[in-house]
Design an enzyme around this catalytic site. Structure first.
Site, PDB file in Angstrom:
ATOM      1  N   GLU A 102       0.843  -1.200   0.109  1.00 10.19           N
ATOM      2  CA  GLU A 102       0.088  -0.126  -0.007  1.00 10.19           C
ATOM      3  C   GLU A 102       0.881   1.253  -0.100  1.00 10.19           C
ATOM      4  OE1 GLU A 102      -2.455   1.467  -0.572  1.00 10.19           O
ATOM      5  OE2 GLU A 102      -4.055   1.106   0.858  1.00 10.19           O
ATOM      6  N   ASP A 106      -3.964   5.638   6.547  1.00 10.73           N
ATOM      7  CA  ASP A 106      -4.528   6.490   7.126  1.00 10.73           C
ATOM      8  C   ASP A 106      -5.373   5.973   8.128  1.00 10.73           C
ATOM      9  OD1 ASP A 106      -5.619   9.051   8.097  1.00 10.73           O
ATOM     10  OD2 ASP A 106      -6.685   9.632   6.027  1.00 10.73           O
ATOM     11  N   GLY A 108      -6.828   3.176   8.379  1.00 10.37           N
ATOM     12  CA  GLY A 108      -6.722   1.716   8.422  1.00 10.37           C
ATOM     13  C   GLY A 108      -7.698   1.022   7.885  1.00 10.37           C
TER      14      GLY A 108
HETATM   15  P1  IMP Z   1      -7.459   4.544   4.854  1.00 11.77           P
HETATM   16  O1  IMP Z   1      -8.445   3.771   4.472  1.00 11.77           O
HETATM   17  O2  IMP Z   1      -7.983   5.784   5.817  1.00 11.77           O
HETATM   18  O3  IMP Z   1      -6.336   3.910   5.731  1.00 11.77           O
HETATM   19  O4  IMP Z   1      -6.936   5.385   3.682  1.00 11.77           O
HETATM   20  C1  IMP Z   1      -6.204   4.781   2.877  1.00 11.77           C
HETATM   21  C2  IMP Z   1      -6.068   5.277   1.436  1.00 11.77           C
HETATM   22  O5  IMP Z   1      -6.650   6.747   1.332  1.00 11.77           O
HETATM   23  C3  IMP Z   1      -4.863   5.184   0.875  1.00 11.77           C
HETATM   24  O6  IMP Z   1      -4.431   3.944   0.176  1.00 11.77           O
HETATM   25  C4  IMP Z   1      -4.733   6.545   0.096  1.00 11.77           C
HETATM   26  O7  IMP Z   1      -5.385   6.283  -1.554  1.00 11.77           O
HETATM   27  C5  IMP Z   1      -5.666   7.442   0.569  1.00 11.77           C
HETATM   28  N1  IMP Z   1      -4.964   8.439   1.355  1.00 11.77           N
HETATM   29  C6  IMP Z   1      -5.025   8.688   2.589  1.00 11.77           C
HETATM   30  N2  IMP Z   1      -4.270   9.661   3.086  1.00 11.77           N
HETATM   31  C7  IMP Z   1      -3.662  10.214   2.267  1.00 11.77           C
HETATM   32  C8  IMP Z   1      -3.069  11.231   2.012  1.00 11.77           C
HETATM   33  O8  IMP Z   1      -2.616  12.020   2.806  1.00 11.77           O
HETATM   34  N3  IMP Z   1      -2.687  11.380   0.684  1.00 11.77           N
HETATM   35  C9  IMP Z   1      -3.184  10.670  -0.449  1.00 11.77           C
HETATM   36  N4  IMP Z   1      -3.938   9.911  -0.301  1.00 11.77           N
HETATM   37  C10 IMP Z   1      -4.198   9.329   0.898  1.00 11.77           C
HETATM   38 MG    MG Z   2      -4.553   4.134  -1.964  1.00 12.48          MG
END
Ligand code: IMP
Ligand code: MG
Length: 182
Positions: A102, A106, A108
């Protein structure tokens, strides 16, 4: 050092730091899978394509690369929604040694969704690798390989985007709030 793009607030991880860390992670993975002798890498599109390309080329063990694409409903620069599978793998992963790659973790939510989905397919083993994770208080996630921990801000570059822009910058930088809250 490359000049910072005008939409960026500050540089967080330089190109040199990324390249050095990618090399270290590749060495660690190569050591860990040396006895197993095979590795099935799953890159998560789109964000992981640059990290995966650099990482996989530094591995010294035999490996196969496949991709999955996911997206979050209602994803904005501050919150992530429900995860949806956009593109699945080409091959079954039963009895394979799988490593999910990945770009960033963020909340998770994405990685947890992927782990749940993939573990149901009965791989021989299932590990995770992310280049970056955001510093958060209650993040309960299995991360076997991690490049960097960064503050909880929106970052772009090295595969990471905002509205599909900035992915090919060679460094990782914080996006100006005026850009993503506009
Ligand atoms: P999560 O499901 O909240 O962990 O987010 C993961 C996904 O959100 C990642 O695979 C990214 O595609 C996107 N993402 C989260 N934070 C960022 C960031 O700061 N910049 C760009 N993409 C992000
Ligand atoms: Mg992503």
């Amino acid at each position: 050092m490359a000049k910072l793009h005008k939409d960026l607030q500050r540089l967080l991880i330089s190109e040199e730091a990324i390249q050095g860390r990618v090399q270290e992670i590749a060495e660690e993975i190569s050591r860990d899978y040396d006895e197993i002798g095979s590795l099935y890498i799953i890159g998560i599109l789109k964000g992981a394509f640059i990290f995966l390309a650099d990482l996989a080329r530094e591995l010294s063990i035999p490996h196969v690369v496949d991709f999955m694409a996911v997206s979050s409903y209602g994803k904005t620069a501050s919150s992530s929604g429900e995860v949806r599978l956009v593109m699945d793998l080409r091959e079954p992963i039963t009895d394979k040694h799988v490593l999910v790659v990945e770009d960033i973790v963020d909340s998770g939510q994405t990685l947890n969704y992927l782990l749940k989905t993939l573990s149901g397919r009965k791989p021989a083993s299932l590990k995770t690798c992310a280049l970056v994770r955001k510093e958060r208080e209650s993040l309960d996630i299995q991360l076997d390989y991690l490049g960097f921990t960064i503050p909880d801000v929106w970052v772009v570059g090295y595969g990471l985007d905002f509205a599909d822009t900035y992915r090919t910058l060679p460094y990782i930088a914080e996006l100006k709030k005026t850009v993503y809250s506009a």
